[in-house]
Design a protein around this motif. Structure first.
Motif, short mmCIF file in Angstrom:
data_model
loop_
_atom_site.label_atom_id
_atom_site.label_comp_id
_atom_site.label_asym_id
_atom_site.label_seq_id
_atom_site.Cartn_x
_atom_site.Cartn_y
_atom_site.Cartn_z
N THR B 60 0.85 -1.19 0.00
CA THR B 60 0.00 0.00 0.00
C THR B 60 0.88 1.24 0.00
N GLN B 61 0.37 2.29 -0.54
CA GLN B 61 1.15 3.50 -0.67
C GLN B 61 0.28 4.70 -0.31
N LYS B 62 0.89 5.69 0.36
CA LYS B 62 0.18 6.93 0.66
C LYS B 62 1.03 8.09 0.20
N ALA B 63 0.40 9.08 -0.45
CA ALA B 63 1.14 10.26 -0.89
C ALA B 63 1.45 11.16 0.31
N ILE B 64 0.49 11.29 1.24
CA ILE B 64 0.65 12.11 2.44
C ILE B 64 0.25 11.25 3.62
N GLN B 65 0.97 11.37 4.76
CA GLN B 65 0.51 10.66 5.95
C GLN B 65 -0.73 11.36 6.49
N PRO B 66 -1.76 10.63 6.88
CA PRO B 66 -2.99 11.26 7.40
C PRO B 66 -2.70 12.19 8.57
N GLU B 68 -0.47 14.31 8.89
CA GLU B 68 -0.11 15.66 8.44
C GLU B 68 -1.34 16.51 8.17
N LEU B 69 -2.49 15.87 7.94
CA LEU B 69 -3.71 16.61 7.61
C LEU B 69 -4.49 17.00 8.86
N SER B 70 -4.46 16.17 9.89
CA SER B 70 -5.28 16.44 11.06
C SER B 70 -4.72 15.63 12.22
N GLU B 71 -4.89 16.19 13.46
CA GLU B 71 -4.37 15.44 14.62
C GLU B 71 -5.25 14.25 14.92
N ARG B 72 -6.54 14.41 14.65
CA ARG B 72 -7.46 13.31 14.93
C ARG B 72 -7.49 12.34 13.75
N PRO B 73 -7.86 11.08 14.00
CA PRO B 73 -8.00 10.15 12.86
C PRO B 73 -9.02 10.69 11.86
N LEU B 74 -8.74 10.51 10.58
CA LEU B 74 -9.56 11.13 9.55
C LEU B 74 -11.01 10.67 9.58
N ASP B 75 -11.24 9.41 9.93
CA ASP B 75 -12.62 8.93 9.84
C ASP B 75 -13.49 9.48 10.96
N GLN B 76 -12.86 10.20 11.93
CA GLN B 76 -13.68 10.78 12.99
C GLN B 76 -13.99 12.25 12.74
N LEU B 77 -13.47 12.80 11.64
CA LEU B 77 -13.70 14.22 11.36
C LEU B 77 -15.13 14.42 10.88
N VAL B 166 -4.97 11.83 0.52
CA VAL B 166 -4.00 10.90 1.10
C VAL B 166 -3.41 10.02 0.01
N GLY B 167 -4.20 9.76 -1.02
CA GLY B 167 -3.71 8.95 -2.14
C GLY B 167 -3.45 7.52 -1.72
N TYR B 168 -4.33 6.98 -0.86
CA TYR B 168 -4.15 5.62 -0.39
C TYR B 168 -4.40 4.66 -1.55
#
Lengths: 403, 462
Positions: B60-66, B68-77, B166-168
Motif C-alpha cells: 500500500t502507498q500513501k502520498a501524504i501521511q494522514p 499531516e492533515l489532522s491530529e485526529r484520525p480522519l474517519d472521525q472528522l 491521502v492517495g491511499y
C-alpha cells in the motif's frame, strides 16, 4: 360426570345440534349447502397452479415473437457507396459512387430513413429504384448521403452460417453452438466418470455411515452458486492449465477451463440420478449374480449397470442439458467474442455467454442485438427442452420396469 | 477335455484366476471411492482457493501521511472538516471534476457548464441561494467544496479524502499461500521495487467491507448496495413465489383430479420449467417485466419512479423474474410436504364435519409447515446465488446509492461478484473473493436453518 348416563349426554348433544340447525334456517342437510368461500378458494388455488402454464406460454411467446422479428425485419449494414448526386423526392434514378458494394435488382437500400427498392441496375453507378418502399416517405437527399443495404436473415443462414457478426449482418449460430457443444463435451468428460463412479460407490459399496457423509458433500457441490465456479475457473483453473500446458497453447480465456469446472458442477446431477437408478434395481438381481459366484465388480458391470442403463442415460442427458444452459462459468472463463474453432484451449463464446455479454451491455430494444439474442435464446430453449423431455421420458420408462 | 473345463480352469490356474478377479474388484472398488474423493477434493480446493485470494500481503502507498492533515484520525472528522481538507489540498480543476462526478453527473454537455446557471444543473440537490445564479465554471474553490459538503455523506467525503488527498492505494498483493510460505522473497521484492510503499497483511473481508458503499477504487469498495439489493430482491421473490407456489401445491395435491388433462399438463409443465436454463428466465423478465410492463415496474404508473429515465430495470422486475424461476422448486417441495401428511388426519377432520378448506387450513397445512418452509428456504438460497437472470435484467453499470425501494435500480451480491471478477485492476478479484465468502456464509446459514427445521419437526410427523 360419572353419574350422568350416556343416553342423557347424547340427548344433550342432539339438542345443541338441533339448535344449530334451526339457527341455520331449519335445513338439516349440511352437505347440500352452497359454500361460496370454498368455491372461491378452489378457483384461487387453480389460478396459482395455472401460473406455471402462463410462465411457459410466456417464455415461448416472448422468445418466438422477438426472434421472429430478426427473421422478418430488415437488418441494415453500411456500405462504402454514397449518393454521388443530390436526389429530389420524385426522381427514380439514383447516382451512387462506385466501389464497395455491387448492387443488384430487388435489393433494398436505406438513405436517411427512406427505404428504396432497386428495380433495375443500369451500370455500376446508376440504379433505377422504387422510391418510398416499405411504407416510408420519399424524401429529397443531398449528395454524399450514406447508403445502407438491408438484409433479412434466413432461418437457413441462421442455422448453417459459420460467422456471427450482427453489426455486419451475419447471423450464423454455428460458432456459438460449437463453443457450447465443446464446453459441454469437456464437462461431460469430467462429470460422467466421476458422477457415475461416485453413484456406484454410494449405492453399492458405502456403509450407511459413509453414505450419510458422502451424499451431502456431493449435494454441497450442487448448491454452490455458478458465479463462484466461474470465479474459480478464471482465477484458479486457467492459471493451472497455463502452467501445465504452456501459456502459448492455452489462452487467457479458454473453453477447456470453463468446461472442466462445469464438469465439477454437474457431478451431483449425474451421481444423484444414477444412484436412484442403481438402487431401483431389485435386490434379487444382485443376489442371483452373487449366487453364480460373481464378484461385486462383475455384478456391477454385468448386471446392475445394464439393468439401470436407461436411468443412467437419463442422468447423462440431464447433465448435458445443465451444461448447455449454464451461463456464468462460460461468461467468465470461456471468453468474449464468437470464434468458430474446435481447439478447446482457444477463447470462444457460447450461446449463453453471448446472451449474457450482449444483454449486460447497453442494450436498446428492437435493435439487431436485442432481436438476435432472443433468437439464440429460442435455440437454447428448444435444445434444453428436447433434452429434458427425453430424459424425463427415459426416467419414467425405467420406473415402470422396476416399480 | 469337456467344454466346461475350458471355461472354468481348475487347480492352480483357478486359484490364479480368482486372485486376478478379486484384485480387479478391489482396484475398481477403490476407483469408485476415488470418484467420491474427487468430489470432496474439488469442494475443498474451491473453498481454499477463495480463502487464498481473500487474504494476503499487499503493498500500500500513501502520498501524504494522514497525521499531516489532522491530529485526529480522519474517519472521525466531521463533514465540514473533511470538505476543508479537500478544499485546501486539491486544485480547482480536481474539485470541479469531483463535483461533476459525485453531484451533478458526468453526462452534462461541456458547453452547458459555462452557459447554464447552476440552479438548472443542481435540480433536486442542496445548494446555497447565491450559488444558484452562477454558472459551474464561475464557482471558486470554497463554493465547490461547500457544494460537496452539502450533498455528500461524511463517509463518502472520507473516501474522497483518502483517495484524492491521502492517495491511499493498494498497488499489488499476494495470495494467502504466498504470504505465509514466501514472505522473505516478497519482502525483498517490495524493498527493491516499491521503496516508498508499506507492506501490510490485508484481509479483504472486513466488517467495513460489508457495510461500505461501492467505490471505483478497489481498496475502498464495499458490499452495502449489493447486500441491500439482494435483500430486497429475495424478499420480493419469496413474497411472490411462496403464496403462488403453496397455492399451486395445495391445488394439485388436494383438489386436482389426477386424471384430468389440464392437471396432468400442469404437473408435467412444472417439471419442465424446473429444467429451463436460468438465463431464459432472464430474457422472459427482460421482455415482459423490464420492457412490456415498464410503466408498472419502474413505478411510473404509481408516480413513484426513482430514476429519471423510468426504466423497468428495477428491483421489482428482478424479484418477479426470480420468483418465476424458483416457483417450481417451491411447488415441488410443498407438494411433497403435503403428500407426507397421513390421510387419516384428513378423514378425521371430514368426520367431525369440517369442509375441505377447513381441513386443509387447520389440519393439513399445520402438519406440513416444516416441509413447506424447508422448500422455501431452499428456493431462497437458489434465488440469492442466481446471477445470469440478473445480468440480463440489471445491466446496471455502477450503483453507489443504496436501493431505497422496489422501484430503484439495483446491484446484487452475485452480480457484484461477477462484475468485480471481470475488472483487471488489482484488488477487485480479491474483493470478489471476499464477497464470495459472504455469499457462501449466507448460503450456509440458510441451509443450516433448513436442516435444523427438518430435524426439529420431523419427530412430529406421525
Amino acid at each position: 360426570m360419572q353419574g350422568v348416563s350416556i343416553e342423557s349426554r347424547v340427548a344433550g348433544r342432539l339438542t345443541i345440534a338441533d339448535q344449530i340447525i334451526s339457527r341455520a334456517g331449519g335445513q338439516p342437510n349440511l352437505l347440500r349447502r352452497r359454500r361460496p368461500l370454498e368455491i372461491f378458494i378452489r378457483w384461487l388455488l387453480f389460478f396459482c397452479g395455472a401460473v406455471s402454464i402462463v410462465t411457459t406460454v410466456g417464455i415461448v411467446l416472448v422468445l418466438g415473437s422477438e426472434s421472429l422479428r430478426l427473421f422478418t425485419s430488415w437488418n441494415w449494414a453500411n456500405v462504402n457507396n454514397t449518393l454521388d448526386a443530390a436526389l429530389d423526392a420524385t426522381a427514380a434514378t439514383l447516382t451512387v459512387t462506385s466501389g464497395g458494394h455491387t448492387f443488384a435488382v430487388d435489393q433494398v437500400l436505406r438513405v436517411n430513413g427512406e427505404i428504396m427498392r432497386v428495380t433495375q441496375v443500369l451500370d455500376h453507378e446508376h440504379l433505377v429504384v422504387e422510391r418510398g418502399a416499405e411504407g416510408t416517405q420519399a424524401l429529397a437527399h443531398e449528395a454524399g448521403s450514406a447508403i445502407s443495404v438491408g438484409a433479412k436473415v434466413s432461418p437457413l443462414e441462421f442455422l448453417t452460417s459459420t460467422r456471427w457478426l450482427p453489426q455486419a449482418g451475419q447471423f450464423g449460430i454455428l460458432p456459438l453452438l460449437s463453443a457450447t457443444l465443446i464446453t459441454s463435451l469437456i464437462a461431460m468428460l469430467v462429470a460422467i466418470p466421476v458422477g457415475l463412479g461416485a453413484a456406484i460407490y454410494i449405492s453399492e459399496y458405502a456403509s450407511p455411515q459413509r453414505r450419510a457423509v458422502l451424499k451431502p458433500i456431493l449435494e454441497i457441490l450442487a448448491g454452490v452458486p455458478t458465479v463462484v465456479y466461474g470465479f474459480f475457473a478464471l482465477t484458479v483453473m486457467t492459471p493451472v492449465l497455463r502452467a501445465l500446458l504452456g501459456s502459448q497453447t492455452v489462452q487467457i480465456y479458454n473453453m477447456a477451463s470453463a468446461g472442466l469446472v462445469m464438469g465439477v458442477m454437474i457431478i451431483p446431477t449425474i451421481s444423484s440420478i444414477s444412484e436412484d437408478a442403481l438402487s431401483a434395481v431389485p435386490r434379487s438381481l444382485r443376489e442371483a449374480s452373487y449366487g453364480l459366484g460373481a464378484t461385486r465388480l462383475e455384478t456391477i458391470f454385468r448386471v446392475l449397470l445394464p439393468a439401470a442403463l436407461s436411468g443412467i442415460v437419463a442422468a447423462f442427458i440431464l447433465g448435458i442439458s445443465r451444461a448447455v444452459g449454464e451461463t456464468m462459468i462460460v461468461a467468465l472463463a470461456a471468453g468474449a467474442g464468437p470464434n468458430f474453432t474446435l481447439n478447446p484451449f482457444e477463447a470462444a463464446e457460447t450461446m449463453t455467454g453471448h446472451i449474457a455479454r450482449i444483454s449486460g451491455g447497453d442494450l436498446s430494444f428492437n435493435s439487431v442485438d436485442y432481436n438476435s439474442i432472443f433468437a439464440i435464446g429460442l435455440a437454447l430453449f428448444v435444445i434444453t427442452l428436447v433434452l429434458n423431455v427425453a430424459s424425463d421420458l427415459i426416467i419414467r420408462r425405467f420406473r415402470e420396469v422396476y416399480a | 477335455m469337456s467344454a466346461a473345463n475350458s471355461v472354468l480352469p481348475s487347480g492352480a490356474a483357478e486359484e490364479k484366476q480368482l486372485q486376478a478377479r478379486h484384485r480387479r474388484a478391489s482396484i475398481w472398488g477403490r476407483t469408485f471411492f476415488g470418484a467420491n474423493l474427487f468430489g470432496l477434493l474439488a469442494l475443498l480446493i474451491l473453498l481454499l482457493s477463495i480463502v487464498n485470494q481473500a487474504f494476503g500481503l499487499a503493498v500500500t502507498q500513501k502520498a501524504i501521511q494522514p497525521t499531516e492533515l489532522s491530529e485526529r484520525p480522519l474517519d472521525q472528522l466531521s463533514a465540514a472538516e473533511l470538505a476543508d481538507i479537500l478544499q485546501n489540498n486539491l486544485r480547482k480543476g480536481k474539485l470541479q471534476a469531483l463535483l461533476l462526478q459525485e453531484v451533478i453527473g458526468s453526462d452534462v454537455a461541456p458547453a452547458n457548464l459555462s452557459a447554464l446557471p447552476l440552479s438548472d444543473l443542481l435540480q433536486g440537490k442542496v445548494y446555497p441561494a447565491e450559488v444558484g445564479a452562477l454558472t459551474f465554471a464561475a464557482l471558486n474553490e470554497a463554493q465547490l467544496a461547500g457544494l460537496l459538503r452539502e450533498n455528500l455523506s461524511q463517509s463518502r467525503l472520507y473516501d474522497l479524502v483518502m483517495e484524492e488527498v491521502v492517495g491511499y492505494r493498494v498497488i499489488t498483493g499476494w495470495t494467502l499461500f504466498d504470504s505465509l510460505f514466501n514472505r522473505a522473497a516478497i519482502e525483498a521484492e517490495v524493498a527493491a521495487s516499491y521503496p516508498q510503499a508499506e507492506l501490510v497483511f490485508k484481509s479483504w473481508l472486513t466488517l467495513e467491507f460489508i457495510v461500505r458503499p461501492l467505490s471505483s477504487v478497489a481498496a475502498d469498495t464495499g458490499l452495502r448496495a449489493a447486500l441491500m439489493g439482494s435483500a430486497w430482491i429475495v424478499m420480493i421473490t419469496i413474497g411472490v413465489a411462496f403464496p403462488l407456489g403453496l397455492g399451486a401445491a395445495i391445488y394439485l395435491e388436494e383438489y386436482a383430479n389426477r386424471s384430468s388433462v389440464i392437471n396432468r399438463i400442469i404437473e408435467t409443465n412444472i417439471r419442465n420449467l424446473a429444467g429451463v436454463p436460468s438465463i431464459i428466465y432472464g430474457m422472459l423478465g427482460l421482455a415482459v417485466f423490464v420492457r412490456a410492463l415498464s410503466e408498472f415496474t419502474s413505478g411510473a404508473a404509481l408516480g413513484l419512479a426513482t430514476s429519471t429515465d423510468a426504466s423497468g430495470r428495477t428491483i421489482l422486475s428482478a424479484g418477479f423474474t426470480l420468483a418465476l424461476l424458483v416457483l417450481p422448486v417451491v411447488i415441488i417441495n410443498a407438494q411433497e410436504a403435503i403428500r407426507a401428511v397421513p390421510y387419516s388426519i384428513r378423514e378425521a377432520s371430514y368426520g367431525v364435519g369440517a369442509t375441505q378448506w377447513q381441513t386443509i387450513w387447520r389440519q393439513v397445512l399445520p402438519a406440513a409447515v416444516p416441509g413447506i418452509l424447508t422448500g422455501v428456504i431452499l428456493s431462497l438460497s437458489r434465488a440469492i446465488g442466481e446471477t445470469a437472470p440478473l445480468v440480463v435484467i440489471g445491466a446496471a453499470t455502477f450503483i453507489n446509492l443504496d436501493p431505497n425501494g422496489p422501484f430503484s435500480r439495483f446491484t446484487a451480491l452475485p452480480l457484484q461478484i461477477w462484475r468485480w471478477t471481470t475488472l483487471p485492476e488489482f484488488g477487485f478479484r480479491q474483493s470478489a473473493a471476499a464477497a464470495i465468502l459472504v455469499l457462501l456464509a449466507l448460503l450456509l446459514l440458510f441451509n443450516g436453518a433448513a436442516i435444523i427445521l427438518r430435524q426439529r419437526f420431523s419427530r412430529r410427523l406421525y
